[in-house]
Design a protein around this motif. Structure first.
Motif, PDB file in Angstrom:
ATOM      1  N   THR A 103       8.083 -10.426   3.139  1.00 11.87           N
ATOM      2  CA  THR A 103       7.032 -11.107   2.387  1.00 11.87           C
ATOM      3  C   THR A 103       7.357 -11.094   0.888  1.00 11.87           C
ATOM      4  O   THR A 103       7.262 -12.124   0.216  1.00 11.87           O
ATOM      5  CB  THR A 103       5.670 -10.437   2.689  1.00 11.87           C
ATOM      6  N   ASP A 118      -0.987 -11.918   8.079  1.00 13.13           N
ATOM      7  CA  ASP A 118      -1.926 -10.952   8.650  1.00 13.13           C
ATOM      8  C   ASP A 118      -3.098 -10.669   7.707  1.00 13.13           C
ATOM      9  O   ASP A 118      -4.091 -10.076   8.110  1.00 13.13           O
ATOM     10  CB  ASP A 118      -1.194  -9.636   8.982  1.00 13.13           C
ATOM     11  N   LEU A 119      -2.984 -11.097   6.464  1.00 22.62           N
ATOM     12  CA  LEU A 119      -4.065 -10.819   5.503  1.00 22.62           C
ATOM     13  C   LEU A 119      -5.134 -11.911   5.476  1.00 22.62           C
ATOM     14  O   LEU A 119      -6.181 -11.754   4.859  1.00 22.62           O
ATOM     15  CB  LEU A 119      -3.486 -10.651   4.087  1.00 22.62           C
ATOM     16  N   GLY A 145       1.121 -11.817   3.261  1.00 19.89           N
ATOM     17  CA  GLY A 145       1.503 -12.081   4.652  1.00 19.89           C
ATOM     18  C   GLY A 145       0.340 -12.705   5.409  1.00 19.89           C
ATOM     19  O   GLY A 145      -0.824 -12.527   5.037  1.00 19.89           O
ATOM     20  N   THR A 183       0.884  -1.155   0.000  1.00 19.76           N
ATOM     21  CA  THR A 183       0.000   0.000   0.000  1.00 19.76           C
ATOM     22  C   THR A 183       0.925   1.209   0.000  1.00 19.76           C
ATOM     23  O   THR A 183       1.653   1.428   0.973  1.00 19.76           O
ATOM     24  CB  THR A 183      -0.877  -0.022   1.271  1.00 19.76           C
ATOM     25  N   LYS A 231       3.692  -0.686  10.254  1.00 18.77           N
ATOM     26  CA  LYS A 231       3.704   0.765  10.096  1.00 18.77           C
ATOM     27  C   LYS A 231       3.090   1.414  11.333  1.00 18.77           C
ATOM     28  O   LYS A 231       3.593   2.395  11.853  1.00 18.77           O
ATOM     29  CB  LYS A 231       2.913   1.158   8.843  1.00 18.77           C
ATOM     30  N   HIS A 252       8.496  -1.150   4.849  1.00 20.82           N
ATOM     31  CA  HIS A 252       9.469  -1.460   5.896  1.00 20.82           C
ATOM     32  C   HIS A 252      10.022  -2.859   5.653  1.00 20.82           C
ATOM     33  O   HIS A 252       9.604  -3.569   4.727  1.00 20.82           O
ATOM     34  CB  HIS A 252       8.864  -1.297   7.295  1.00 20.82           C
ATOM     35  N   GLY A 291       9.626  -5.585   7.189  1.00 18.79           N
ATOM     36  CA  GLY A 291       8.626  -6.666   7.303  1.00 18.79           C
ATOM     37  C   GLY A 291       7.951  -6.906   5.960  1.00 18.79           C
ATOM     38  O   GLY A 291       7.847  -8.042   5.487  1.00 18.79           O
ATOM     39  N   ASN A 292       7.508  -5.823   5.328  1.00 17.92           N
ATOM     40  CA  ASN A 292       6.907  -5.951   3.993  1.00 17.92           C
ATOM     41  C   ASN A 292       7.896  -6.638   3.056  1.00 17.92           C
ATOM     42  O   ASN A 292       7.533  -7.530   2.295  1.00 17.92           O
ATOM     43  CB  ASN A 292       6.558  -4.583   3.380  1.00 17.92           C
ATOM     44  N   MET A 327       5.533 -13.460   9.929  1.00 21.76           N
ATOM     45  CA  MET A 327       5.915 -12.064  10.155  1.00 21.76           C
ATOM     46  C   MET A 327       7.378 -11.873  10.555  1.00 21.76           C
ATOM     47  O   MET A 327       7.966 -12.728  11.204  1.00 21.76           O
ATOM     48  CB  MET A 327       5.037 -11.475  11.271  1.00 21.76           C
ATOM     49  N   LEU A 328       7.902 -10.723  10.182  1.00 19.69           N
ATOM     50  CA  LEU A 328       9.191 -10.287  10.693  1.00 19.69           C
ATOM     51  C   LEU A 328       8.898  -9.547  11.994  1.00 19.69           C
ATOM     52  O   LEU A 328       8.004  -8.692  12.036  1.00 19.69           O
ATOM     53  CB  LEU A 328       9.861  -9.339   9.694  1.00 19.69           C
ATOM     54  N   ARG A 340       5.544  -7.827  16.099  1.00 22.97           N
ATOM     55  CA  ARG A 340       5.437  -7.742  14.642  1.00 22.97           C
ATOM     56  C   ARG A 340       5.807  -6.348  14.145  1.00 22.97           C
ATOM     57  O   ARG A 340       5.348  -5.342  14.674  1.00 22.97           O
ATOM     58  CB  ARG A 340       3.979  -8.043  14.247  1.00 22.97           C
ATOM     59  N   MET A 341       6.682  -6.305  13.142  1.00 24.89           N
ATOM     60  CA  MET A 341       7.041  -5.007  12.568  1.00 24.89           C
ATOM     61  C   MET A 341       5.856  -4.496  11.766  1.00 24.89           C
ATOM     62  O   MET A 341       5.317  -5.200  10.917  1.00 24.89           O
ATOM     63  CB  MET A 341       8.265  -5.164  11.662  1.00 24.89           C
TER      64      MET A 341
HETATM   65  P1  AMP Z   1       0.902  -3.441   3.376  1.00 24.23           P
HETATM   66  O1  AMP Z   1       1.682  -2.477   2.567  1.00 24.23           O
HETATM   67  O2  AMP Z   1       0.767  -3.065   4.816  1.00 24.23           O
HETATM   68  O3  AMP Z   1      -0.444  -3.747   2.739  1.00 24.23           O
HETATM   69  O4  AMP Z   1       1.693  -4.823   3.387  1.00 24.23           O
HETATM   70  C1  AMP Z   1       2.281  -5.395   2.257  1.00 24.23           C
HETATM   71  C2  AMP Z   1       2.614  -6.853   2.534  1.00 24.23           C
HETATM   72  O5  AMP Z   1       3.541  -6.966   3.616  1.00 24.23           O
HETATM   73  C3  AMP Z   1       1.401  -7.709   2.935  1.00 24.23           C
HETATM   74  O6  AMP Z   1       1.462  -8.952   2.254  1.00 24.23           O
HETATM   75  C4  AMP Z   1       1.569  -7.892   4.432  1.00 24.23           C
HETATM   76  O7  AMP Z   1       0.994  -9.084   4.874  1.00 24.23           O
HETATM   77  C5  AMP Z   1       3.084  -7.946   4.553  1.00 24.23           C
HETATM   78  N1  AMP Z   1       3.578  -7.567   5.901  1.00 24.23           N
HETATM   79  C6  AMP Z   1       3.214  -6.522   6.685  1.00 24.23           C
HETATM   80  N2  AMP Z   1       3.910  -6.513   7.854  1.00 24.23           N
HETATM   81  C7  AMP Z   1       4.750  -7.585   7.809  1.00 24.23           C
HETATM   82  C8  AMP Z   1       5.741  -8.130   8.711  1.00 24.23           C
HETATM   83  N3  AMP Z   1       6.025  -7.569   9.873  1.00 24.23           N
HETATM   84  N4  AMP Z   1       6.406  -9.243   8.316  1.00 24.23           N
HETATM   85  C9  AMP Z   1       6.152  -9.837   7.109  1.00 24.23           C
HETATM   86  N5  AMP Z   1       5.245  -9.376   6.227  1.00 24.23           N
HETATM   87  C10 AMP Z   1       4.542  -8.261   6.553  1.00 24.23           C
END
Ligand code: AMP
Ligand code: ZN
Length: 492
Positions: free
Chosen positions: A45, A245-246, A243, A33, A285, A39, A41-42, A275-276, A282-283
């Motif tokens: 993935t 979390d989705l 990830g 997004t 935003k 970061h 963590g992203n 997750m990282l 969990r890392m």
């Molecule tokens: P976002 O930009 O927040 O929509 O996340 C982009 C991708 O990064 C998604 O597939 C999330 O599941 C993954 N993601 C977010 N935080 C982490 C994390 N700490 N470790 C691994 N993947 C993550």
């Protein structure tokens, strides 16, 4: 070829990978997004799916890899009522929302390039597929699974759940889901607690808005992935990732939307990365514990003792299986740096190893173990352990110790194997750990070694010693071999 097994979140077990239309594979991964920097963590993935994409290609599959960019429709708190994250950031930075999108999309691509991640085949954006999303909303209304209230369209989860299992992906029962959701108040427009917005009416201040049959508005987050994945990969495709979390919301809602629209399960294999974490948290935003990749490369962050090259960070990530959590620490990164150096040094040695009549080890078995590791749900740490077993063999052959030998044919096989698994599958580049390209370092060192050689020929031993001592200070050692002087980076 040995079969490939992968863990399917849907069945909660490892399954033999059989694409719907072999050798073609359709793979969709939820992308970033782009209202802020990605970061680490992203990145974990995306690097994990890069490994998966690379191995599928390596196995000979013809993969169409689609990874979207979410550039609209993301509201704060993942509810339908929160502020638009893009608009908020645009206001803060005093720019247009699309400038925010452009800035962070470019940043994301640069980070992916540094991590040596292959670009996807298609990178569709939510704002570029508004009409597809509107069409899908219309179809879901026609099918009777969505309703409009005052310009906003909601998905009717209760109705969907009468005929389908809404909690199939997250393995949760409707009663539990309902129990964990807040009760509706008189101000809520939606009918059911679990209902979610497919299309959202734009408030007067909302900048990113499009005309629709329900008035000016913008798409909800989940509909973009259903619309874009089916457009480019068909109503049923092979792999969908993201990830973990989705799973509970975004992917659960994607399944519901697609089933409501197309009457079939959209995805054969759902894959999720773990997750990282930083100190176990969990890392993210929102948690504010996110390192930017640049901070990690430069070492400019209070939690970092020093910087690490992108390839070291990639190696660090791949040393843990994608379905295990990966905890960030300076110690773990330092250990990865040493390991990566050892792997690269052995890789270099492969170029001029002395061969023998016979190998003292079984090359076929060695090769099989590399494939078996990756065929077991892309188990990169087991593959890396096997490659280190190879490092031991290479170093022993080079030092002529322990009676370890390699035949000429096996050496060729070993070179092919290391090129394939280290460069193509793990996606590691031969950079030195400072992030400089190997080629540049070789050129500079070759010049330094020549200058020193010239000094020694002129019996200027003072200059020769100064060069050696200065190099030692930066942990570079010169070694005399029968083929001349070579240089090595010392393990610190
Ligand atoms: P976002 O930009 O927040 O929509 O996340 C982009 C991708 O990064 C998604 O597939 C999330 O599941 C993954 N993601 C977010 N935080 C982490 C994390 N700490 N470790 C691994 N993947 C993550
Ligand atoms: Zn998605």
């Amino acid at each position: 070829m040995e079969p490939l097994f992968l863990y399917n979140t849907l069945s909660r077990q490892k399954e033999k990978f059989e694409p719907i239309h072999p050798p073609f594979v359709g793979m969709y991964v939820c992308g970033p997004t782009v209202y802020s920097d990605v970061h680490l963590g992203n990145c974990r993935t995306f690097v994990s799916f890069d490994l998966i994409y690379r191995y599928l290609l390596f196995c000979g599959f013809k993969v169409r890899y689609v990874r979207n960019i979410t550039d609209a429709g993301h509201l704060e708190g993942d509810h339908d009522e929160g502020a638009d994250k893009f608009a908020k950031k645009a206001k803060l930075e005093q720019v247009e929302p699309m400038e925010i999108v452009q800035k962070y999309s470019l940043g994301f691509h640069e980070v992916m390039r540094l991590f040596n991640a292959l670009p996807p085949n298609i990178e569709p954006t939510a704002t570029g597929h508004i009409s597809e999303q509107i069409e899908m909303c219309k179809k879901i209304i026609e099918e009777g699974f969505a309703y409009e209230v005052n310009g906003t369209v909601y998905f009717d989860v209760q109705k969907y759940a009468q005929k389908n299992n809404y909690g199939t992906l997250s393995n949760r029962k409707m009663e539990d889901l309902l129990a964990n959701t807040r009760e509706l108040t008189g101000q809520d427009e939606k009918k059911g607690r679990l209902d979610f917005a497919l299309w959202i009416k734009a408030k007067p201040e909302h900048l990113m808005r499009w005309p629709s049959p329900w008035g000016q508005g913008f798409p909800g987050w989940h509909i973009e992935c259903s619309a874009m994945s089916s457009k480019y990969l068909g109503a049923q495709f092979d792999i969908h990732g993201g990830g973990m979390d989705l799973i509970a919301t975004h992917h659960t809602n994607e399944v519901a939307q697609s089933v409501a629209c197309n009457h079939s399960e959209p995805v054969k294999y759902w894959m999720h990365t773990n997750m990282l974490t930083v100190n176990g948290v969990r890392m993210s935003k929102s948690a504010g514990n996110g390192f930017l990749p640049e901070e990690l490369f430069s070492g400019k962050h209070p939690l970092l003792e020093r910087g690490y090259a992108p390839m070291v960070v990639r190696f660090f990530m791949l040393q843990t299986h994608y379905r295990s959590t990966l905890d960030f620490s300076n110690e773990a990164l330092s250990a990865s740096e040493k390991g990566f150096q050892r792997l690269l040094s052995a890789f270099k040695l492969l170029g001029n190893l002395k061969t023998s009549e016979k190998s003292s080890f079984n090359m076929e078995e060695f090769k099989l173990k590399c494939y078996q590791a990756m065929n077991d749900d892309f188990n990169s740490p087991v593959l890396i352990a096997q490659l280190f077993e190879g490092v031991r063999i290479i170093n022993s052959v080079n030092d002529a110790v322990g009676g370890v030998t390699i035949s000429a044919a096996d050496l060729e096989e070993m070179k092919k194997l290391y090129n394939g698994f280290v460069l193509d599958v793990l996606g590691l580049k031969q950079e030195d750990t400072t992030g400089h390209s190997d080629e540049l370092a070789e050129q500079v060192m070759s010049a330094v070694i020549n200058i020193r050689k010239g000094a020694r020929l002129k019996k200027d031993f003072t200059t020769a010693d100064i060069i050696r001592d200065e190099l030692k200070k930066i942990h570079i050692v010169l070694k005399d071999t029968k083929d001349g002087v070579v240089w090595e980076k010392e393990n610190q």
